[in-house]
Design an enzyme around this catalytic site. Structure first.
Site, PDB file in Angstrom:
ATOM      1  N   HIS A 120     -22.438 -39.917  15.565  1.00  0.00           N
ATOM      2  CA  HIS A 120     -21.257 -39.161  15.124  1.00  0.00           C
ATOM      3  C   HIS A 120     -20.749 -39.800  13.836  1.00  0.00           C
ATOM      4  CE1 HIS A 120     -17.918 -36.593  15.095  1.00  0.00           C
ATOM      5  NE2 HIS A 120     -17.230 -36.996  16.153  1.00  0.00           N
ATOM      6  N   ASP A 178     -22.410 -36.937   5.285  1.00  0.00           N
ATOM      7  CA  ASP A 178     -22.615 -38.384   5.346  1.00  0.00           C
ATOM      8  C   ASP A 178     -23.511 -38.899   4.219  1.00  0.00           C
ATOM      9  OD1 ASP A 178     -21.212 -38.647   7.854  1.00  0.00           O
ATOM     10  OD2 ASP A 178     -22.960 -37.730   8.803  1.00  0.00           O
ATOM     11  N   HIS A 181     -27.842 -31.102  10.547  1.00  0.00           N
ATOM     12  CA  HIS A 181     -26.537 -31.099  11.206  1.00  0.00           C
ATOM     13  C   HIS A 181     -26.624 -30.220  12.436  1.00  0.00           C
ATOM     14  CE1 HIS A 181     -22.195 -30.573  11.833  1.00  0.00           C
ATOM     15  NE2 HIS A 181     -22.042 -31.641  11.088  1.00  0.00           N
TER      16      HIS A 181
END
Length: 542
Positions: free
Chosen positions: A340, A456, A382
């Site tokens: 996460h 990210d 994702h």
């Protein structure tokens, strides 16, 4: 004193194992457990396709013709329950557990909206505190509303953290992961305010909007203060007091709202000062305006993302009636996981290994190892998006802006703190990241699997340029996401269908069997703890 029940006066309840319900309801029909082998065989078999008539019947019973995965209909679980069916859905990939008006995602088209506003517009024209207002209250604030909101955050921040919460952080080992410290600090903060704890003050303490506001401002103000205290503790430096009204750090455009009396207030400027100010009496640490704006935008981009793991945790904990801060502590614990919020650290580690192996020239060999299944391509793909994550495009642009500011030095900074000086090597990493993205998107292996960069991918290189340790990346993620957590907490409290979360399970264990006295049990029955590792160095001290 422990009260013991007399053997002569058993409690007036149904005998254990009689099958009677404590509420007087008839016992449920007996069921035969599925064996583990049968369950494994069933899961290994390809799932059957429903006949068109069954699909049509389910669609006719749908709550809505859209809203499900892929734009399909939503069916109440009770419709299936009435037919004696239970949904088996590990990870809740096709289960909607709530209605929400906060965030909309269309992963197939790469769309993300807060309360209907496209994330691209908010990132370009808004700031974090305005987005926090939007998420919690549903509309963009007027100038007066925005000023009042910023003023409440500034006042809550100016009050500082309770001394006993800071003492909890100070008692932790200096090498503890910052997210462990954040979870600990939030849990401690949840134990401070007994007057707003439902377990102590009763279940109705959050019934009014004003009471909910107190929790919202407490959390928004505590997050940067707690994060900065953790950062400084790791360096052996005591925390410094917040300065919510110092014009030196609140006069920048990035993230500025209006605090009391029309004074500007920069949420990120406050945070960066708390990180880098040399001591309590030193001048404020003033960060480069580009750095302030970039960090504020990152907080905004991370503010909410529908019912992800940590946000679902907030709702699940809220369903038990726990206090808001403890619910946020639980959400932070969920965010801590490497699948996460911890993914940003993994991306930076991957880019660092590529830099050590030769930089851009090492990318083809690295992608070959990914395709062979030897390593993972971090920061790509994702759970929701099947197109380019819209936040990734915005973060890539921010990365270039930050590195240009870092390359130009620390203009506009009178202390060199607050991320103005950079972290060294970041520009090389962003070049590797851009080249890696280009190579992966041009490769059919990744394109056919719809593996696109996510948020990210570029976030870590920005944080490294700000001179932050990798362990702090998820903490920064948590600061931004706290706005969404509190919006969902508030929405859950107002949901007329809200009830305590209690998922069902598919039991695949042993059927009923008779208890066996210990002397009659055979050897090697399995189970039990693994043998302890015998460390001679430790044993010799016992």
């Amino acid at each position: 004193m422990v009260r013991l029940l007399s053997a002569a006066a058993p409690p007036p309840s149904s005998p254990r194992g009689s099958g009677a319900s404590p509420t007087g309801a008839p016992p449920s029909a007996p069921t035969t457990p599925t064996t583990a082998a049968a369950a494994a065989a069933a899961l290994a078999a390809p799932p059957p396709r429903l006949p068109p008539s069954a699909v049509a019947a389910l669609r006719a019973a749908a709550l809505s013709p859209s809203g499900g995965v892929g734009g399909g209909g939503l069916v109440r679980a009770s419709v299936l329950g009435a037919a004696g069916l239970t949904v088996y859905d590990p990870g809740y990939t096709n289960t909607a557990s709530a209605t929400s008006t906060i965030t909309y995602i269309d992963g197939g088209r790469g769309i993300l909206r807060y309360r209907g506003y496209p994330i691209e517009q908010l990132a370009a024209r808004s700031h974090f505190l305005e987005a926090a207002y939007l998420l919690s209250y549903g509309e963009l604030p007027t100038a007066a509303q925005g000023a009042a909101f910023s003023s409440r955050v500034a006042a809550a921040a100016g009050a500082g953290l309770p001394a006993n919460v800071l003492a909890v952080v100070a008692a932790l080992p200096r090498g503890v992961h910052p997210m462990s410290a954040l979870v600990t600090g939030l849990a401690a903060l949840g134990g401070v305010h007994a007057e707003t704890n439902p377990a102590l003050a009763g279940p109705h303490v959050y019934d009014t909007p004003a009471a909910q506001d107190v929790q919202l401002f407490r959390v928004l103000a505590a997050m940067p203060l707690l994060a900065a205290a953790i950062y400084r503790h790791a360096r052996g430096r005591p925390p410094v007091s917040p300065r919510p009204y110092d014009p030196a750090i609140h006069g920048t455009a990035g993230g500025a709202g209006a605090a009391g009396g029309g004074r500007p207030f920069s949420y990120t400027g406050l945070f960066l000062d708390l990180l880098e100010r040399r001591s309590e009496g030193s001048p404020s640490a003033v960060a480069h305006p580009v750095v302030v704006r970039a960090l504020d935008t990152l907080l905004l981009l991370h503010a909410d993302h529908e019912l992800n793991c940590s946000t679902a945790t907030v709702r699940q904990l809220a369903s038990s009636g726990v206090d808001a801060t403890t619910a946020v502590a639980g959400a932070a614990a969920a965010l801590y996981g490497p699948l996460h919020g911890g993914a940003t650290e993994a991306v930076l580690g991957m880019l660092g290994r590529l830099a050590a192996a030769g930089g851009v020239a090492a990318i083809p060999d690295f992608l070959a190892t990914v395709k062979r299944g030897e390593v993972k391509l971090m920061g790509f793909g994702h759970r929701v998006y099947r197109q380019y994550d819209p936040r990734a495009t915005l973060v890539r642009r921010l990365a270039y802006e930050v590195f240009e500011a870092v390359a130009a030095g620390s203009d506009g900074s009178d202390s060199g703190g607050g991320g103005g000086s950079g972290g060294g090597g970041g520009a090389g990493l962003v070049a590797i990241a851009v080249a890696l993205e280009k190579a992966a998107l041009a490769d059919d292996y990744f394109a056919s699997r719809r593996l696109y960069p996510n948020v990210d991918f570029y976030t870590g290189v920005i944080y490294q340029a700000l001179g932050l340790d990798a362990g702090m990346y998820t903490v920064l993620f948590a600061i931004g996401r706290s706005a969404g957590w509190m919006a969902h907490w508030r929405e859950f409290l107002a949901d007329p269908e809200a009830r305590i979360a209690r998922p069902r399970q598919w039991y695949v264990g042993a059927p009923e069997r008779a208890y066996v006295d210990v002397h009659a049990r055979g050897r090697g029955g399995g189970g039990g703890p693994a043998p302890a590792v015998k460390n001679p160095a430790v044993l010799s001290k016992l």
